[in-house]
Write a protein that holds these residues in place. Structure first.
Motif, PDB file in Angstrom:
ATOM      1  N   ALA A  34       0.827  -1.215   0.000  1.00  0.00           N
ATOM      2  CA  ALA A  34       0.000   0.000   0.000  1.00  0.00           C
ATOM      3  C   ALA A  34       0.858   1.261   0.000  1.00  0.00           C
ATOM      4  N   THR A  35       1.605   1.437  -1.086  1.00  0.00           N
ATOM      5  CA  THR A  35       2.533   2.570  -1.150  1.00  0.00           C
ATOM      6  C   THR A  35       1.827   3.913  -1.330  1.00  0.00           C
TER       7      THR A  35
ATOM      8  N   LEU B 153      10.756  -0.583   0.315  1.00  0.00           N
ATOM      9  CA  LEU B 153      11.480  -0.962  -0.896  1.00  0.00           C
ATOM     10  C   LEU B 153      10.597  -0.840  -2.136  1.00  0.00           C
ATOM     11  N   LYS B 154       9.349  -1.250  -2.025  1.00  0.00           N
ATOM     12  CA  LYS B 154       8.424  -1.134  -3.159  1.00  0.00           C
ATOM     13  C   LYS B 154       8.228   0.328  -3.526  1.00  0.00           C
ATOM     14  N   TYR B 155       8.061   1.176  -2.537  1.00  0.00           N
ATOM     15  CA  TYR B 155       7.905   2.621  -2.787  1.00  0.00           C
ATOM     16  C   TYR B 155       9.114   3.168  -3.536  1.00  0.00           C
ATOM     17  N   LEU B 156      10.297   2.837  -3.061  1.00  0.00           N
ATOM     18  CA  LEU B 156      11.516   3.347  -3.690  1.00  0.00           C
ATOM     19  C   LEU B 156      11.658   2.840  -5.119  1.00  0.00           C
ATOM     20  N   GLY B 157      11.302   1.583  -5.342  1.00  0.00           N
ATOM     21  CA  GLY B 157      11.397   1.028  -6.679  1.00  0.00           C
ATOM     22  C   GLY B 157      10.393   1.626  -7.644  1.00  0.00           C
ATOM     23  N   GLU B 158       9.231   1.986  -7.129  1.00  0.00           N
ATOM     24  CA  GLU B 158       8.209   2.623  -7.967  1.00  0.00           C
ATOM     25  C   GLU B 158       8.586   4.054  -8.321  1.00  0.00           C
ATOM     26  N   LYS B 159       9.113   4.775  -7.344  1.00  0.00           N
ATOM     27  CA  LYS B 159       9.373   6.198  -7.525  1.00  0.00           C
ATOM     28  C   LYS B 159      10.633   6.457  -8.347  1.00  0.00           C
TER      29      LYS B 159
ATOM     30  N   SER C   5      10.155  -5.297   8.510  1.00  0.00           N
ATOM     31  CA  SER C   5       9.277  -6.387   8.110  1.00  0.00           C
ATOM     32  C   SER C   5       8.309  -5.927   7.015  1.00  0.00           C
ATOM     33  N   LEU C   6       6.996  -5.968   7.249  1.00  0.00           N
ATOM     34  CA  LEU C   6       6.046  -5.486   6.252  1.00  0.00           C
ATOM     35  C   LEU C   6       6.379  -4.058   5.833  1.00  0.00           C
ATOM     36  N   GLY C   7       6.768  -3.225   6.804  1.00  0.00           N
ATOM     37  CA  GLY C   7       7.138  -1.847   6.498  1.00  0.00           C
ATOM     38  C   GLY C   7       8.391  -1.748   5.664  1.00  0.00           C
ATOM     39  N   GLY C   8       9.268  -2.756   5.766  1.00  0.00           N
ATOM     40  CA  GLY C   8      10.441  -2.802   4.913  1.00  0.00           C
ATOM     41  C   GLY C   8      10.066  -3.105   3.479  1.00  0.00           C
TER      42      GLY C   8
ATOM     43  N   PHE D 151      10.616  -4.963  -7.288  1.00  0.00           N
ATOM     44  CA  PHE D 151      10.827  -3.526  -7.403  1.00  0.00           C
ATOM     45  C   PHE D 151      12.251  -3.101  -7.063  1.00  0.00           C
ATOM     46  N   ILE D 152      13.058  -4.024  -6.568  1.00  0.00           N
ATOM     47  CA  ILE D 152      14.418  -3.680  -6.149  1.00  0.00           C
ATOM     48  C   ILE D 152      15.239  -3.101  -7.303  1.00  0.00           C
ATOM     49  N   GLU D 153      15.039  -3.628  -8.484  1.00  0.00           N
ATOM     50  CA  GLU D 153      15.799  -3.171  -9.649  1.00  0.00           C
ATOM     51  C   GLU D 153      15.645  -1.661  -9.870  1.00  0.00           C
TER      52      GLU D 153
END
Length: 325
Positions: free
Chosen positions: A115-116, A147-153, A140-143, A249-251
């Motif tokens: 839920a970014t 990471l998903k947020y950073l990969g999306e942005k 954990s879930l917040g991690g 999303f890490i890439e």
């Protein structure tokens, strides 16, 4: 992805297995002498609300902290990180996901690992404070969320660096891991809390949760299939895992990010360590201590901080110094 070849984490002698490392810090630690904070409620674009704790330090640096599954802004691992960073002159926001601040939220949804949009709302709020240098931290879930947020942005210049501990970057693998017999105590605890929230949500918004199906849920996979997926627009639990796992999303991460997953974490599947199973980023530094449990890392420094807090600050501070120079 740069692998940090060795870790200096050493677990306390009394915490001689991964379950003790995971459980004891969470139930025995009391973070003393926390700085004064203000509780603030902000509106979301979909007419809901998010509650946060604002620790003001009057500096040009801000850390935004995201907690784990069924956690909140007052978990010891959050407060310990708050104390460390605030003591070093950082402003800190510790926020609560929807339904995690003691009050059921207003819309027919909860929170989940992907839920970014809510983390985006939190970052947008932080920008209104006029603080130019923002770092993110998640557990954990917040991690996974971080990471998903950073990969999306990708090229979001507002975020300078980040860290994440004990991250289930493969949600499907980790869900099946937590449903295994060795994690029975954790699974039962999570389900008890989540079922209560599901019933409260349905009482506030009748029809939002299928109570008959909820009461038959016996593991985390079933919960995600019955509640998480339909409530948030996914076709199934597998669809949710595929679309929200951070490993996908890490890439795209383009800011310096520290990822720390203990090799003995009881919640994480082998797929969370095997880089052949996901695309990597040169900006993500992957550290895999032999010990640590799940959000444990409880060896204390000379000033009473946990290893994870010193490790996170050293990494983030190093990135800040590079920016300043």
């Amino acid at each position: 992805m740069p692998i940090i070849p060795s870790s200096d984490y050493r677990r306390p002698k009394l915490l001689f297995n991964r379950h003790l490392e995971t459980i004891i810090p969470g139930i025995t630690r009391k973070v003393k002498d926390l700085p004064i904070f203000e509780t603030i409620r902000i509106d979301t674009p979909d007419q809901d609300f998010l509650d946060l704790d604002w620790y003001r330090a009057d500096s040009d640096r801000l850390l935004i902290l995201s907690h784990g599954l069924e956690g909140d802004s007052h978990r010891p691992y959050i407060e310990g990180m708050v104390k460390k960073f605030h003591g070093e002159g950082w402003n800190v926001i510790a926020w609560n996901y929807r339904g995690c601040s003691g009050e059921i939220n207003n819309t027919p949804r909860f929170y989940h690992s992907g839920a970014t949009q809510d983390l985006t709302t939190m970052v947008e709020y932080a920008l209104t404070l006029g603080i130019p240098n923002i770092a993110l931290g998640g557990f954990s879930l917040g991690g996974n969320l971080t990471l998903k947020y950073l990969g999306e942005k990708r090229r979001d210049s507002r975020i300078k660096s980040a860290f994440a501990f004990s991250v289930p970057i493969d949600l499907k693998g980790c869900c099946h891991e937590i449903d295994k017999p060795h994690n029975f105590v954790y699974c039962r605890r999570f389900l008890k809390s989540l079922k209560l929230k599901g019933m409260a949500k349905n009482k506030k918004l009748p029809g939002s949760v299928d109570i008959d199906k909820l009461m038959k849920v016996e593991n985390m996979y079933q919960f995600d299939n019955v509640v998480t997926a339909p409530l948030h627009g996914f076709e199934s639990a597998n669809d949710y895992y595929a679309k929200c796992s951070a490993r996908n999303f890490i890439e795209g991460i383009e800011v310096p990010t520290l990822l720390v997953n203990a090799l003995n974490d009881p919640f994480l599947s082998e797929s969370c360590y095997d880089q052949t199973k996901f695309k990597t980023s040169k900006n993500v530094y992957f550290e895999m201590p032999k010990f640590g449990g799940h959000v444990g890392f409880s060896s204390s420094g000379s000033n009473g901080t946990f290893w994870s807090e010193d490790r996170a600050f050293d990494f983030i501070n190093q990135q800040a110094l590079r920016i300043d120079s």
